[in-house]
Enzyme design. Sequence first.
Site, short mmCIF file in Angstrom:
data_model
loop_
_atom_site.label_atom_id
_atom_site.label_comp_id
_atom_site.label_asym_id
_atom_site.label_seq_id
_atom_site.Cartn_x
_atom_site.Cartn_y
_atom_site.Cartn_z
N LYS A 193 19.31 3.88 -8.82
CA LYS A 193 18.96 3.21 -7.55
C LYS A 193 18.74 1.71 -7.79
CE LYS A 193 15.78 3.08 -3.62
NZ LYS A 193 14.56 3.53 -2.97
N HIS B 118 0.84 -1.20 0.00
CA HIS B 118 0.00 0.00 0.00
C HIS B 118 0.87 1.25 0.00
CE1 HIS B 118 -2.99 -3.02 1.18
NE2 HIS B 118 -3.89 -2.18 0.74
N GLY C 53 10.45 7.59 1.36
CA GLY C 53 10.88 7.20 2.70
C GLY C 53 12.18 7.88 3.12
N TYR C 54 13.16 7.09 3.52
CA TYR C 54 14.43 7.59 4.06
C TYR C 54 15.47 7.88 2.98
CZ TYR C 54 12.59 5.83 8.54
OH TYR C 54 11.83 5.60 9.66
N ASP D 166 8.99 -6.46 2.59
CA ASP D 166 9.12 -5.83 3.89
C ASP D 166 10.55 -5.32 3.97
OD1 ASP D 166 7.47 -5.25 6.30
OD2 ASP D 166 9.28 -6.02 7.27
N SER D 167 10.68 -4.07 4.37
CA SER D 167 11.99 -3.43 4.27
C SER D 167 12.16 -2.41 5.37
CB SER D 167 12.12 -2.77 2.89
OG SER D 167 10.97 -2.01 2.60
P1 ITT Z 1 3.56 -2.01 2.82
O1 ITT Z 1 3.66 -2.77 4.11
O2 ITT Z 1 2.15 -1.76 2.38
O3 ITT Z 1 4.41 -2.58 1.73
P2 ITT Z 1 5.00 0.00 4.34
O4 ITT Z 1 5.49 1.38 4.01
O5 ITT Z 1 4.18 -0.15 5.60
O6 ITT Z 1 4.17 -0.53 3.06
P3 ITT Z 1 7.16 -1.53 5.48
O7 ITT Z 1 6.40 -1.96 6.68
O8 ITT Z 1 8.04 -2.54 4.81
O9 ITT Z 1 6.21 -0.99 4.34
O10 ITT Z 1 7.98 -0.25 5.90
C1 ITT Z 1 9.25 -0.03 5.45
C2 ITT Z 1 9.58 1.44 5.51
O11 ITT Z 1 11.00 1.56 5.31
C3 ITT Z 1 8.92 2.19 4.37
O12 ITT Z 1 7.73 2.84 4.78
C4 ITT Z 1 9.99 3.17 3.94
O13 ITT Z 1 9.83 4.40 4.50
C5 ITT Z 1 11.30 2.57 4.42
N1 ITT Z 1 11.98 2.06 3.22
C6 ITT Z 1 11.96 0.80 2.72
N2 ITT Z 1 12.61 0.74 1.56
C7 ITT Z 1 13.02 1.99 1.29
C8 ITT Z 1 13.71 2.58 0.23
O14 ITT Z 1 14.08 1.89 -0.85
N3 ITT Z 1 13.95 3.89 0.29
C9 ITT Z 1 13.55 4.62 1.35
N4 ITT Z 1 12.88 4.15 2.38
C10 ITT Z 1 12.61 2.84 2.37
#
Ligand code: ITT
Length: 202
Positions: A180, A14, A158-159, A74-75
């Site tokens: 990237k 999402h 994100g970050y 998940d990241s």
């Molecule tokens: P979904 O679970 O719906 O996929 P989410 O944003 O909640 O979306 P996560 O729980 O995996 O997903 O959160 C990981 C956060 O880490 C994500 O919101 C990003 O801000 C950050 N993140 C992950 N990969 C990134 C990237 O390639 N560049 C910047 N920030 C990243």
Amino acid sequence: MRSGADRRLVIATHNPGKLKEMAELLGPYGFDCVGAGALDLPEPEETGDSFVANAELKARAAARGSGLMALADDSGVVVPALGGEPGIHSARWAEGPGGRDFRRAMERVARALGDNPDRRAYFLSVLSLAWPDGRVRSFEGRVHGTLVWPPRGDRGFGYDPMFQPDGHAGTFGEMEPTAKHRISHRAEAFRKLVAAMGWTRG
Ligand code: ITT
């Protein structure tokens, strides 16, 4: 070109930034992709205590809910000087009044680090591919770098603006998407997935 059931795939996220990157990575492989939001699939609660557990939970929920193959990510950003945080809580660090705000999350990280000279960090992604019958396969990628302050660039999500990958002068926020994708955690996990599945382009 793929055909039949094998061709349709749900991108089980999402997060619009991730959705864009995952669609770009999948682009050459001939899938008919649809996002979890477009199918009105609910956002499952991330109750796992690891990246793998949460990626598998999201992929399984989307595959079950849609009857299609589903790919979830998940990241997060792992900072050794902060004991591994934000890590699996990376999205949570952005939460506050008015919803998620990653400028706020980056400020929190910078404040938590203070003047600690250890600015190392890595992004980690687990990609999980699940089938409606419950089977799932998972792959991990990482990219190491340094956290910079103030953040630089407005690309990515994100970050990205505070993360400078090792060997590069710019942050992910300053890089073209293709640059990237050459080095990112998500792209590395994706390359492993493609190799394991034997997917071919076209
Ligand atoms: P979904 O679970 O719906 O996929 P989410 O944003 O909640 O979306 P996560 O729980 O995996 O997903 O959160 C990981 C956060 O880490 C994500 O919101 C990003 O801000 C950050 N993140 C992950 N990969 C990134 C990237 O390639 N560049 C910047 N920030 C990243």
